[in-house]
Design an enzyme around this catalytic site. Structure first.
Site, PDB file in Angstrom:
ATOM      1  N   TYR A   1      46.176 -19.147 -52.201  1.00  0.00           N
ATOM      2  CA  TYR A   1      45.386 -19.891 -52.069  1.00  0.00           C
ATOM      3  C   TYR A   1      43.846 -19.653 -52.670  1.00  0.00           C
ATOM      4  O   TYR A   1      43.088 -20.137 -53.235  1.00  0.00           O
ATOM      5  CB  TYR A   1      45.039 -20.163 -50.559  1.00  0.00           C
ATOM      6  CG  TYR A   1      43.963 -21.022 -50.226  1.00  0.00           C
ATOM      7  CD1 TYR A   1      43.671 -22.420 -50.287  1.00  0.00           C
ATOM      8  CD2 TYR A   1      42.661 -20.403 -49.727  1.00  0.00           C
ATOM      9  CE1 TYR A   1      42.653 -23.132 -50.017  1.00  0.00           C
ATOM     10  CE2 TYR A   1      41.531 -21.062 -49.359  1.00  0.00           C
ATOM     11  CZ  TYR A   1      41.738 -22.708 -49.648  1.00  0.00           C
ATOM     12  OH  TYR A   1      40.497 -23.218 -49.179  1.00  0.00           O
ATOM     13  N   GLU A   2      43.975 -18.131 -52.492  1.00  0.00           N
ATOM     14  CA  GLU A   2      42.508 -17.718 -52.985  1.00  0.00           C
ATOM     15  C   GLU A   2      42.785 -17.138 -54.617  1.00  0.00           C
ATOM     16  O   GLU A   2      41.816 -16.481 -55.241  1.00  0.00           O
ATOM     17  CB  GLU A   2      42.157 -16.359 -52.251  1.00  0.00           C
ATOM     18  CG  GLU A   2      41.682 -16.761 -51.005  1.00  0.00           C
ATOM     19  CD  GLU A   2      41.305 -15.379 -50.032  1.00  0.00           C
ATOM     20  OE1 GLU A   2      41.707 -14.387 -50.365  1.00  0.00           O
ATOM     21  OE2 GLU A   2      40.893 -15.748 -49.088  1.00  0.00           O
TER      22      GLU A   2
ATOM     23  N   VAL B   1      45.723 -20.560 -42.117  1.00  0.00           N
ATOM     24  CA  VAL B   1      46.686 -21.734 -41.668  1.00  0.00           C
ATOM     25  C   VAL B   1      47.537 -22.523 -42.911  1.00  0.00           C
ATOM     26  O   VAL B   1      46.940 -22.549 -44.004  1.00  0.00           O
ATOM     27  CB  VAL B   1      45.724 -22.618 -40.785  1.00  0.00           C
ATOM     28  CG1 VAL B   1      46.647 -23.838 -40.410  1.00  0.00           C
ATOM     29  CG2 VAL B   1      44.870 -22.019 -39.633  1.00  0.00           C
TER      30      VAL B   1
ATOM     31  N   GLY C   1      43.172 -28.001 -35.908  1.00  0.00           N
ATOM     32  CA  GLY C   1      42.646 -27.199 -35.028  1.00  0.00           C
ATOM     33  C   GLY C   1      43.202 -25.913 -34.939  1.00  0.00           C
ATOM     34  O   GLY C   1      42.637 -25.100 -33.867  1.00  0.00           O
TER      35      GLY C   1
ATOM     36  N   GLY D   1      43.561 -28.986 -40.533  1.00  0.00           N
ATOM     37  CA  GLY D   1      43.123 -30.032 -39.924  1.00  0.00           C
ATOM     38  C   GLY D   1      43.484 -30.403 -38.572  1.00  0.00           C
ATOM     39  O   GLY D   1      43.122 -31.509 -37.801  1.00  0.00           O
TER      40      GLY D   1
ATOM     41  N   ASN E   1      34.612 -20.945 -51.291  1.00  0.00           N
ATOM     42  CA  ASN E   1      35.704 -21.284 -50.381  1.00  0.00           C
ATOM     43  C   ASN E   1      34.801 -22.466 -49.613  1.00  0.00           C
ATOM     44  O   ASN E   1      34.633 -22.331 -48.540  1.00  0.00           O
ATOM     45  CB  ASN E   1      36.310 -20.386 -49.598  1.00  0.00           C
ATOM     46  CG  ASN E   1      37.536 -21.144 -48.690  1.00  0.00           C
ATOM     47  OD1 ASN E   1      37.488 -22.145 -48.743  1.00  0.00           O
ATOM     48  ND2 ASN E   1      38.380 -20.495 -48.335  1.00  0.00           N
TER      49      ASN E   1
ATOM     50  N   TYR F   1      33.214 -22.518 -40.944  1.00  0.00           N
ATOM     51  CA  TYR F   1      32.395 -21.510 -40.175  1.00  0.00           C
ATOM     52  C   TYR F   1      31.171 -21.842 -39.452  1.00  0.00           C
ATOM     53  O   TYR F   1      30.828 -21.458 -38.679  1.00  0.00           O
ATOM     54  CB  TYR F   1      32.395 -19.983 -41.059  1.00  0.00           C
ATOM     55  CG  TYR F   1      33.837 -19.470 -41.453  1.00  0.00           C
ATOM     56  CD1 TYR F   1      34.818 -19.551 -40.645  1.00  0.00           C
ATOM     57  CD2 TYR F   1      34.027 -19.071 -42.560  1.00  0.00           C
ATOM     58  CE1 TYR F   1      36.263 -19.371 -40.962  1.00  0.00           C
ATOM     59  CE2 TYR F   1      35.289 -18.557 -43.204  1.00  0.00           C
ATOM     60  CZ  TYR F   1      36.252 -18.758 -42.168  1.00  0.00           C
ATOM     61  OH  TYR F   1      37.393 -18.108 -42.710  1.00  0.00           O
TER      62      TYR F   1
END
Length: 159
Positions: free
Chosen positions: A27-28, A88, A96, A94, A125, A132
């Site tokens: 992802y990163e 996640v 929670g 999305g 990001n 956050y």
């Protein structure tokens, strides 16, 4: 959100932890930097106890993880918790689970009497940054720059 439960990683979870690390690195856009192995994770997380992992689970499977460790604030005079990784699974976002993991980690921080919970986020990001700030009410520490020594530069500094 489907009912979310938490569990602490135990020996034998090394492959699962590594799968989350690899998914986060992908992802990163940092997959080429992952050199961790199940053996290294076993040694440093379970044998040397230098980090901890909690999983968020729903529907009978782990959907997210948080890897963290204690740091120390000289100004507060007590330990804090540093969240190294929170991830996640994309198909579970999305719902929670990220918020639930952060809240669980905040509870652990408070239960242990720690003074703060900190983490870093890549500047690009935006979805995480917005989460956050807006959802968790976290304060960005813009006045601090992170520095790092690794590889050969770390070895040179140690000489």
């Amino acid at each position: 959100m489907t009912v979310c439960t938490f569990r602490t990683a135990v020996p034998g979870d090394e492959e699962l932890i590594l799968s989350f690390i690899r998914a986060l690195a992908d992802y990163e856009h940092m997959s080429d930097q992952v050199v961790a192995t199940p053996e290294l994770l076993r040694e440093w997380i379970f044998e040397k106890q230098k980090a901890e992992v909690i999983f968020a689970a729903a529907g009978g499977r782990e959907v997210g993880f948080a890897l963290f460790f204690h740091n120390f604030s000289t100004f507060l005079g007590r330990a804090g918790i540093y969240l190294e990784d929170l991830f996640v699974l994309p198909e579970e976002r999305g719902k929670g689970y990220g918020e639930a993991l952060l809240k669980r980690l905040a509870r652990i921080t408070v239960e242990r009497g720690c003074g703060r919970l900190e983490w870093a986020c890549l500047d690009w990001n935006t979805p995480s940054i917005n989460f956050y700030i807006q959802k968790m009410c976290a304060t960005p520490m813009d006045e601090w720059t992170t520095y790092r020594l690794t590889g050969e530069r770390l070895k040179q500094a140690a000489e």
